[in-house]
Enzyme design. Structure first.
Site, PDB file in Angstrom:
ATOM      1  N   ASP A 108       0.845  -1.192   0.000  1.00 25.58           N
ATOM      2  CA  ASP A 108       0.000   0.000   0.000  1.00 25.58           C
ATOM      3  C   ASP A 108       0.881   1.243   0.000  1.00 25.58           C
ATOM      4  O   ASP A 108       2.058   1.188   0.389  1.00 25.58           O
ATOM      5  CB  ASP A 108      -0.952   0.007   1.198  1.00 25.58           C
ATOM      6  CG  ASP A 108      -0.242   0.273   2.520  1.00 25.58           C
ATOM      7  OD1 ASP A 108       0.685  -0.499   2.839  1.00 25.58           O
ATOM      8  OD2 ASP A 108      -0.600   1.236   3.219  1.00 25.58           O
ATOM      9  N   GLU A 121      -0.155  -0.481   5.793  1.00 25.59           N
ATOM     10  CA  GLU A 121       0.857   0.096   6.691  1.00 25.59           C
ATOM     11  C   GLU A 121       0.745   1.610   6.752  1.00 25.59           C
ATOM     12  O   GLU A 121       0.869   2.212   7.823  1.00 25.59           O
ATOM     13  CB  GLU A 121       2.258  -0.318   6.222  1.00 25.59           C
ATOM     14  CG  GLU A 121       3.367   0.008   7.220  1.00 25.59           C
ATOM     15  CD  GLU A 121       3.914   1.424   7.106  1.00 25.59           C
ATOM     16  OE1 GLU A 121       4.530   1.904   8.062  1.00 25.59           O
ATOM     17  OE2 GLU A 121       3.707   2.062   6.038  1.00 25.59           O
TER      18      GLU A 121
END
Length: 451
Positions: free
Chosen positions: A92, A156
């Protein structure tokens, strides 16, 4: 690079690495599904899963984590009796911010002036590619000498803790003798560095309400309490005159004893405008690695364009507080909440909501894994010795893994050196760093297996 066969193999794989990073960067995998399609993150997760499968990984799975995102897991068996190493990265990315400010499109990997530009190129899709390159180099030169687990996180950057909660619910899944977190970076390009400490963080949303609704500023301004003005006063209370963070109850004077950060180099790395002062006191390393730091990430209030002459009834902000090792993030959250409430003026109503939280981290740099990494870096970076640095950012998973597996050694390396400008516009990765760190990781796995 040297004539080392592993280095030669990695060098030969770099065109493939660029092609793969191009594919991975193309996914708009921001784990904020109010802004970006969930399908983009799911596509990136499938890409990583397919890459692991192609490399011979077993038990490849898309893990549905409690925050509604997916992490990718795979296991590559090594020789019988070998040690187990967990390799971490995340797929991500941060939002691109102002896409018009990018020199080239943020989700198209573009080479310019010897660097590859694109959102996630360094943080941390490049880390996924680094792991793949290292394993391919070992497979081409005698095989992978350890059992390898790979985990690629899907949220994250959001700090929503999905993978941490999943790991706590399935503690056997990520257990390893050593864990390599591929989400840090060298102190500068060409200087091999392990990150020994991470600041923790807490993220709070604060809302202030003063009126039942907005009022005409000419008719009521001057006596009616302005929620936006109250919020500005609260946020200003978080800093001293020199810009130091002043959350009541947090010690502001901790010192960093390791590698120092030259102030002029920091100004250059941070692109501080001429004549603008740095904030805080102490050394730069003290300020960014060893002390708490508050940042106002966003404010909800009327934009300048289209604003009306009104006294605002409500205003809110998102506030981040980074906390150094030795400070409990949960306690810091309570202190920040208390500070915000205490400094709200005029009896205004104030509400705080915790959005995210992660503990600080400090590694045991005396472990055998660090010796193996130092030896690997000396080969991959000829003439350079491994350096120890801190990092102001947070990787909450580190503390979760340290608590679950207290015997495991944890090392942090990666591609996010200062020129990478992670989280900013025009993020980029140095292909030379990708190459050298892939060699480093391959040699580390070999060294560690023999230790």
């Amino acid at each position: 690079m040297s004539s080392n066969p592993v280095a030669e193999t990695v060098a030969s794989l770099m065109p493939r690495a660029r092609a793969e990073l191009t594919e991975l960067v193309a996914f708009k995998s921001v784990a904020d599904f109010d802004q970006f399609p969930r399908s983009e993150s799911e596509g990136a997760a499938r890409w990583v899963a397919d890459a692991l499968t192609a490399e011979g990984f077993e038990d490849v799975a898309l893990l549905d984590t409690p925050d509604g995102t997916q992490s990718v897991y795979g296991y590559l068996p090594g020789p019988e009796g070998a040690k187990t190493v967990l390799l971490y990265a995340h797929y991500d990315v941060q939002p691109p911010l102002d896409e018009a400010a990018w020199t080239t499109p943020p989700f198209e990997l573009t080479e310019r002036d010897g660097r590859w530009y694109g959102r996630g190129a360094a943080d941390c899709k490049g880390g996924v590619i680094m792991h793949l390159l290292a394993l391919r180099a070992l497979k081409a030169n005698g095989g992978v000498p350890v059992h390898v687990k790979v985990i690629a996180e899907g949220s994250e950057e959001m700090g929503t803790g999905g993978l941490e909660r999943y790991a706590e619910q399935h503690p056997e899944l990520l257990e390893a003798d050593t864990i390599v977190i591929g989400d840090a970076g060298n102190f500068r390009v060409g200087l091999p560095t392990v990150t020994a400490t991470l600041r923790g963080m807490t993220l709070l949303r604060v809302q202030i309400d003063t009126l039942a609704g907005n009022l005409h500023s000419g008719q009521f301004g001057g006596a009616a309490p302005d929620a936006l003005a109250a919020l500005i006063r609260v946020l200003d209370s978080l800093r001293a005159e020199d810009g130091s963070t002043t959350v009541e109850g947090l010690a502001p004077e901790s010192r960093w004893e390791g590698l120092q950060y030259d102030e002029e180099q920091f100004r250059k790395d941070a692109k501080v405008l001429d004549g603008v002062e740095l904030i805080g006191s102490g050394t730069v390393a003290d300020r960014i690695w060893a002390r708490p730091a508050v940042t106002v990430l966003g404010i909800d209030c009327p934009p300048v364009v289209g604003a009306t002459p009104s006294v605002q009834a409500s205003a809110r902000a998102l506030v981040s507080l980074r906390v150094p090792p030795g400070v409990d993030a949960a306690e810091a959250t309570k202190l920040l909440q208390a500070h915000l409430e205490t400094h709200t003026p005029w009896g205004a109503r104030v509400r705080t909501e915790q959005i995210g939280q992660g503990q600080a981290f400090a590694a045991d740099t005396t472990s055998p894994a660090y010796a193996a990494m130092a030896e690997a870096m000396a080969v991959a970076y000829p003439g350079q010795e491994m350096q120890y640095a801190g990092q102001g950012g947070s990787i909450p998973l580190c503390n979760t893994l340290a608590a679950l597996y207290p015997h495991a050694e944890i090392l942090l390396i990666g591609l996010s050196e200062p020129e990478a400008q992670i989280h900013a516009v025009n993020e980029s990765v140095s292909p030379q760093e990708l190459e050298r760190l892939s060699v480093t990781q391959a040699l580390f796995l070999r060294n560690y297996a023999a230790s």
